[in-house]
Write a protein that holds these residues in place. Sequence first.
Motif, PDB file in Angstrom:
ATOM      1  N   LYS A 149      -6.555  -6.605  -2.177  1.00 37.83           N
ATOM      2  CA  LYS A 149      -5.861  -7.788  -2.705  1.00 37.83           C
ATOM      3  C   LYS A 149      -5.252  -7.487  -4.076  1.00 37.83           C
ATOM      4  CE  LYS A 149      -6.369 -12.615  -3.884  1.00 37.83           C
ATOM      5  NZ  LYS A 149      -7.232 -13.754  -4.065  1.00 37.83           N
ATOM      6  N   SER A 150      -6.030  -6.909  -4.975  1.00 36.34           N
ATOM      7  CA  SER A 150      -5.522  -6.568  -6.312  1.00 36.34           C
ATOM      8  C   SER A 150      -4.478  -5.466  -6.235  1.00 36.34           C
ATOM      9  CB  SER A 150      -6.671  -6.123  -7.214  1.00 36.34           C
ATOM     10  OG  SER A 150      -7.580  -7.174  -7.392  1.00 36.34           O
ATOM     11  N   PHE A 151      -4.678  -4.525  -5.313  1.00 34.70           N
ATOM     12  CA  PHE A 151      -3.721  -3.438  -5.099  1.00 34.70           C
ATOM     13  C   PHE A 151      -2.359  -4.026  -4.746  1.00 34.70           C
ATOM     14  CE2 PHE A 151      -1.779   0.008  -2.636  1.00 34.70           C
ATOM     15  CZ  PHE A 151      -2.114   1.131  -3.368  1.00 34.70           C
ATOM     16  N   ARG A 152      -2.330  -4.945  -3.786  1.00 34.99           N
ATOM     17  CA  ARG A 152      -1.083  -5.609  -3.374  1.00 34.99           C
ATOM     18  C   ARG A 152      -0.440  -6.347  -4.540  1.00 34.99           C
ATOM     19  NH1 ARG A 152      -3.380  -8.025   1.639  1.00 34.99           N
ATOM     20  NH2 ARG A 152      -2.837  -6.541   3.226  1.00 34.99           N
TER      21      ARG A 152
ATOM     22  N   SER B 186      -6.036   3.875 -10.304  1.00 32.08           N
ATOM     23  CA  SER B 186      -7.203   3.337  -9.614  1.00 32.08           C
ATOM     24  C   SER B 186      -7.051   3.632  -8.130  1.00 32.08           C
ATOM     25  CB  SER B 186      -7.313   1.826  -9.817  1.00 32.08           C
ATOM     26  OG  SER B 186      -7.493   1.514 -11.171  1.00 32.08           O
ATOM     27  N   VAL B 187      -8.120   4.094  -7.520  1.00 30.39           N
ATOM     28  CA  VAL B 187      -8.086   4.446  -6.101  1.00 30.39           C
ATOM     29  C   VAL B 187      -8.329   3.202  -5.247  1.00 30.39           C
ATOM     30  CG1 VAL B 187     -10.534   5.115  -5.999  1.00 30.39           C
ATOM     31  CG2 VAL B 187      -8.924   6.100  -4.375  1.00 30.39           C
ATOM     32  N   LEU B 188      -7.566   3.071  -4.163  1.00 29.02           N
ATOM     33  CA  LEU B 188      -7.763   1.983  -3.203  1.00 29.02           C
ATOM     34  C   LEU B 188      -9.041   2.263  -2.425  1.00 29.02           C
ATOM     35  CD1 LEU B 188      -6.749  -0.561  -1.707  1.00 29.02           C
ATOM     36  CD2 LEU B 188      -5.501   0.991  -0.180  1.00 29.02           C
ATOM     37  N   VAL B 189      -9.943   1.271  -2.399  1.00 28.14           N
ATOM     38  CA  VAL B 189     -11.230   1.466  -1.725  1.00 28.14           C
ATOM     39  C   VAL B 189     -11.381   0.510  -0.557  1.00 28.14           C
ATOM     40  CG1 VAL B 189     -12.423   2.352  -3.763  1.00 28.14           C
ATOM     41  CG2 VAL B 189     -12.441  -0.100  -3.309  1.00 28.14           C
TER      42      VAL B 189
END
Length: 128
Positions: A13-16, A60-63
């Motif tokens: 969600k934050s990645f998007r 930051s890596v997507l987890v």
Amino acid sequence: MRSWELAPVIMMKSFREDVIAGAPVEVMATEDIVTNRGSVTGKWVLYILKKNDIDESFRSVLVKQRAAEPRIFTTPNGLVGIALELGVKEIKIPHTKGQSVIWSVDVSPDGDHVGEDDNSELSSSRSG
């Protein structure tokens, strides 16, 4: 030690939200691409590239949800799927271990963005 082990983590969600706001995405190959009878596989990890309050760059890596391990994409189809969902304007895929490419999206002045209305989480099929 793998490069993602030292990176801060970010959920989808934050990645998007960061991508929609214009943050670039780094796609890193963690293994070489392998082709076998028309099938293509590999391993790729996605990072969001940002700056902190004192203008230092970090990624930051997507987890995966509820886990501190990175979401690993194992097929080019999975990468293309998330790229289309995010509205990436030019999809490039790194071929060799350690190679990375940068994806970016077009964000119009009025905030319109391809993929912005899609609230669904990525399906497990997209991660390979």
